[in-house]
Scaffold this motif. Structure first.
Motif, short mmCIF file in Angstrom:
data_model
loop_
_atom_site.label_atom_id
_atom_site.label_comp_id
_atom_site.label_asym_id
_atom_site.label_seq_id
_atom_site.Cartn_x
_atom_site.Cartn_y
_atom_site.Cartn_z
N LYS A 238 0.86 -1.18 0.00
CA LYS A 238 0.00 0.00 0.00
C LYS A 238 0.90 1.23 0.00
CE LYS A 238 -3.58 2.38 2.73
NZ LYS A 238 -4.36 2.35 3.99
N GLY A 239 0.75 2.06 -1.02
CA GLY A 239 1.60 3.22 -1.15
C GLY A 239 1.29 4.29 -0.12
N GLY A 240 2.23 5.21 0.02
CA GLY A 240 2.03 6.31 0.96
C GLY A 240 3.27 7.17 1.06
N HIS A 241 3.24 8.09 2.02
CA HIS A 241 4.37 8.99 2.23
C HIS A 241 5.40 8.31 3.12
CE1 HIS A 241 6.71 12.57 3.11
NE2 HIS A 241 6.00 13.23 2.18
N ALA A 242 6.66 8.50 2.79
CA ALA A 242 7.73 7.84 3.54
C ALA A 242 7.77 8.29 5.00
CB ALA A 242 9.07 8.11 2.87
N SER A 243 7.20 9.46 5.30
CA SER A 243 7.20 9.95 6.69
C SER A 243 6.10 9.30 7.52
CB SER A 243 7.04 11.48 6.70
OG SER A 243 5.77 11.84 6.18
N ASN A 244 5.18 8.57 6.86
CA ASN A 244 4.09 7.91 7.57
C ASN A 244 4.03 6.41 7.22
OD1 ASN A 244 2.97 10.28 8.86
ND2 ASN A 244 2.21 10.89 6.82
N PRO A 245 5.09 5.67 7.50
CA PRO A 245 5.10 4.26 7.12
C PRO A 245 4.01 3.45 7.80
CG PRO A 245 6.91 4.75 8.63
CD PRO A 245 6.31 6.07 8.23
N ASN A 250 4.79 -1.18 3.12
CA ASN A 250 5.95 -0.95 2.26
C ASN A 250 6.36 -2.25 1.55
OD1 ASN A 250 8.35 -0.27 1.03
ND2 ASN A 250 9.12 0.91 2.78
N PRO A 251 6.13 -2.37 0.23
CA PRO A 251 6.48 -3.61 -0.47
C PRO A 251 7.98 -3.81 -0.61
CG PRO A 251 5.79 -1.95 -2.04
CD PRO A 251 5.55 -1.36 -0.68
N VAL A 252 8.76 -2.73 -0.52
CA VAL A 252 10.22 -2.88 -0.59
C VAL A 252 10.72 -3.62 0.64
CG1 VAL A 252 12.42 -1.67 -0.73
CG2 VAL A 252 10.45 -0.81 -2.02
N PHE A 253 10.19 -3.24 1.81
CA PHE A 253 10.55 -3.94 3.04
C PHE A 253 10.14 -5.41 2.96
CE2 PHE A 253 9.12 -5.62 7.12
CZ PHE A 253 10.27 -5.48 7.89
N VAL A 254 8.93 -5.66 2.46
CA VAL A 254 8.44 -7.03 2.35
C VAL A 254 9.31 -7.82 1.37
CG1 VAL A 254 6.47 -8.47 1.71
CG2 VAL A 254 6.10 -6.30 2.90
N ALA A 255 9.69 -7.17 0.26
CA ALA A 255 10.53 -7.85 -0.73
C ALA A 255 11.88 -8.24 -0.13
CB ALA A 255 10.73 -6.94 -1.94
N CYS A 256 12.46 -7.34 0.66
CA CYS A 256 13.74 -7.66 1.29
C CYS A 256 13.58 -8.85 2.25
CB CYS A 256 14.27 -6.44 2.04
SG CYS A 256 14.78 -5.09 0.97
N ASN A 257 12.48 -8.87 2.95
CA ASN A 257 12.21 -9.98 3.87
C ASN A 257 12.05 -11.29 3.10
OD1 ASN A 257 11.88 -11.04 6.42
ND2 ASN A 257 9.67 -10.62 6.50
N ILE A 258 11.38 -11.23 1.95
CA ILE A 258 11.21 -12.43 1.12
C ILE A 258 12.56 -12.95 0.65
CG2 ILE A 258 10.39 -13.22 -1.14
CD1 ILE A 258 7.88 -11.51 -0.68
N VAL A 259 13.44 -12.05 0.21
CA VAL A 259 14.76 -12.47 -0.26
C VAL A 259 15.51 -13.22 0.83
CG1 VAL A 259 17.03 -11.66 -1.02
CG2 VAL A 259 14.96 -10.65 -2.00
N VAL A 260 15.51 -12.67 2.03
CA VAL A 260 16.23 -13.31 3.14
C VAL A 260 15.56 -14.62 3.55
CG1 VAL A 260 16.92 -13.06 5.55
CG2 VAL A 260 17.13 -11.12 3.99
N GLY A 286 9.75 1.44 -6.50
CA GLY A 286 9.88 2.82 -6.04
C GLY A 286 10.43 3.75 -7.09
N THR A 287 10.12 5.05 -6.90
CA THR A 287 10.55 6.08 -7.85
C THR A 287 11.24 7.26 -7.17
OG1 THR A 287 8.37 7.14 -7.70
CG2 THR A 287 8.71 5.52 -9.48
N SER A 295 3.99 -1.29 -5.11
CA SER A 295 4.42 -2.63 -5.50
C SER A 295 5.92 -2.67 -5.69
CB SER A 295 3.72 -3.08 -6.79
OG SER A 295 4.11 -2.27 -7.88
N CYS A 296 6.44 -3.88 -5.72
CA CYS A 296 7.87 -4.10 -5.90
C CYS A 296 8.04 -5.47 -6.57
CB CYS A 296 8.58 -4.07 -4.54
SG CYS A 296 10.37 -4.27 -4.63
N GLU A 297 9.04 -5.59 -7.42
CA GLU A 297 9.25 -6.84 -8.16
C GLU A 297 10.59 -7.47 -7.79
OE1 GLU A 297 8.92 -5.93 -12.28
OE2 GLU A 297 6.73 -5.83 -12.26
N ILE A 298 10.58 -8.79 -7.71
CA ILE A 298 11.79 -9.58 -7.45
C ILE A 298 11.90 -10.62 -8.56
CG2 ILE A 298 13.04 -10.99 -5.76
CD1 ILE A 298 10.93 -10.13 -3.69
#
Length: 475
Positions: A238-245, A250-260, A286-287, A295-298
């Motif tokens: 779910k997208g949003g402002h980085a100051s209000n995580p 955050n799909p980037v955080f989730v993606a990193c967790n999936i990789v590990v 991310g942009t 969203s984020c792709e692996i």
């Protein structure tokens, strides 16, 4: 005894014929090296091969554009009567394959007289040499047709590096025609589960490798190459402002967790004795630094040597990745693009090729590889899921003194062109031995070289039959 005598006489001519062809083989390889073409675009390459085939007396049934690809085939038929070691009612048929596509890579051999003339494309995997070796073997076998009874189906295959040209040629009927399995319909794709009316008894290929010195070959029985599955994982948050995580997912955080987590999952759930590699290699999402993307792709790849293990890992790992994403209130869509099947070399056929090469090149010319590769190779699609005996041998092309040491896919990859006559000769000698004797009994699918029905007393020892190549200048 009659077969042994014919084989010995034919074998005694192979090296001299190969040596006489060496200048032509070098010219063929250099032409292809200077004019490389990428997968599925091998138009001029196929035309050049067809022209070479039409120059050779004894080449029959040239077929082009197999299955709508640039692939082509031809037949070489032996003319020796009454030497057919089969009860199938047809001559034995050996398929010999050469792939012919190049890589999207700049040729780094700046001072080479045969450097690629196509910007950004080069034969850095040696497929130009593979084509030259098969064309050489065809010329040798057409001159020795009177020594064997059987058919050599020569396959020049496109798109090994990308989309799997072997699978499409099989689907087009190179191995025979397919009929629908019970309760299934055939489609235009590779007929999974179909029942083939197979007209090929074994399949043979080579690959040039700088891991092996020129003048030698290397063989491996059993598992030799891995299967290949490409993973694409779309993580939805779910997208949003980085100051209000706390207001976003955050799909980037989730993606990193999936990789590990996913990488570690294999070490905890798959035996260390079951060879496998799972590598997640890209994360894209991310942009801007202050925007949480939606969203984020692996992407990544799975390699195994066992088809049942492959299926089990794909199913269980998909479930695990989805579970990891849900734990963070995200969603993961896992798409697996099934690539090449694992490659296994038939033990009896490995023995046949090893014996032929030893008799041809000498007792120290054959190296036995201890470990399989985790890379993939689509030649083994011709095994029809390990129902047809297959062998791929490594053709040594390294020459340390000449600086020819770079690995395949390196911009400076090169070969000692002396290997061209060696590859042609081993192809031809293996075919002659196959037609004269068939495969050794008692070895199908085994991991032992024992049990051959071909005794030294019936056909002479390796040292008795060894005929050595005259030395050619290093080019």
């Amino acid at each position: 005894e009659e077969r042994a005598a014919l084989y010995k006489e034919a074998l005694s001519q192979v090296n001299n014929l190969a040596a006489a062809l060496q200048p032509d083989l070098v010219a063929i390889r250099r032409h292809l090296h200077m004019h490389p073409e990428l997968s599925n675009a091998e138009v001029e390459t196929a035309q050049f091969i067809e022209q070479e085939l039409r120059k050779v007396d004894g080449v029959e049934d040239i077929q082009t554009r197999i299955g709508g690809t640039q692939g082509l085939t031809c037949l070489v038929r032996g003319t020796a009567p009454g030497l057919e070691p089969t009860v199938t009612g047809r001559p034995m048929r050996l398929l010999i394959r050469a792939d012919m596509d190049a890589l999207p890579l700049e040729d780094g051999k700046a001072d080479s007289p045969y450097r690629s003339t196509v910007p950004g494309v080069t034969h850095a995997c040696g497929h130009d040499a593979h084509v030259a070796c098969l064309l050489g073997a065809i010329r040798i076998l057409t001159q020795l047709r009177r020594f064997f009874h059987g058919e050599v189906l020569c396959v020049f295959q496109p798109a090994e590096e990308t989309t799997g040209g072997a699978r499409r040629m099989v689907a087009a009927g190179v191995m025979g025609h397919f009929v629908a399995a019970p309760g299934k319909d055939l489609n235009e794709e590779y007929p999974e589960g179909a029942v083939p009316d197979v007209t090929v008894d074994a399949a043979l290929a080579l690959h040039v490798m700088t891991e092996v010195p020129v003048g030698q070959i290397a063989v491996k029985q059993g598992a030799m190459y891995a299967s290949e599955d490409d993973y694409h994982i779309l993580v939805k948050g779910k997208g949003g402002h980085a100051s209000n995580p706390h207001l976003a997912i955050n799909p980037v955080f989730v993606a990193c967790n999936i990789v590990v987590q996913a990488t570690g999952w294999l070490t905890r759930n798959v035996s260390t004795f079951d060879a496998n590699v799972f590598s997640l290699t890209t994360i894209n999402g991310g942009t801007k630094s202050n925007i949480i993307p939606s969203s984020c792709e692996i992407t990544g790849t799975l390699r195994t040597h066992d088809e049942s293990l492959r299926q089990s890992i794909n199913e269980r790992l998909t479930t695990f990745i989805e579970t990891v994403a849900r734990a963070d209130e995200a969603e993961a869509e896992v798409t697996i693009h099934r690539g090449y099947s694992s490659g296994h070399c038939d033990a009896s056929f490995v023995k046949l090729v090893s014996d032929a090469a030893t008799q041809l090149l000498g007792p120290d010319a054959v190296e036995r590889l201890e470990y399989p590769e985790m890379g993939a190779e689509d030649f083994f699609e011709f095994s029809l899921q390990n129902t047809i005996p297959c062998v791929m041998f490594w053709l040594g092309c390294a020459n340390e003194e000449a600086g020819i040491i770079e690995d395949n896919h390196h911009p400076n990859f090169n070969i000692d062109e002396e290997c061209l006559q060696t590859g042609s000769a081993v192809f031809a000698a293996s075919a002659l031995r196959f037609f004269c004797f068939g495969l050794p009994s008692g070895l199908r699918g085994s991991s032992s070289f024992q049990g051959s029905q071909l005794s030294n007393s019936s056909m002479g020892s390796a040292s008795d039959l060894a005929v050595h190549c005259p030395q050619q200048p290093t080019l």
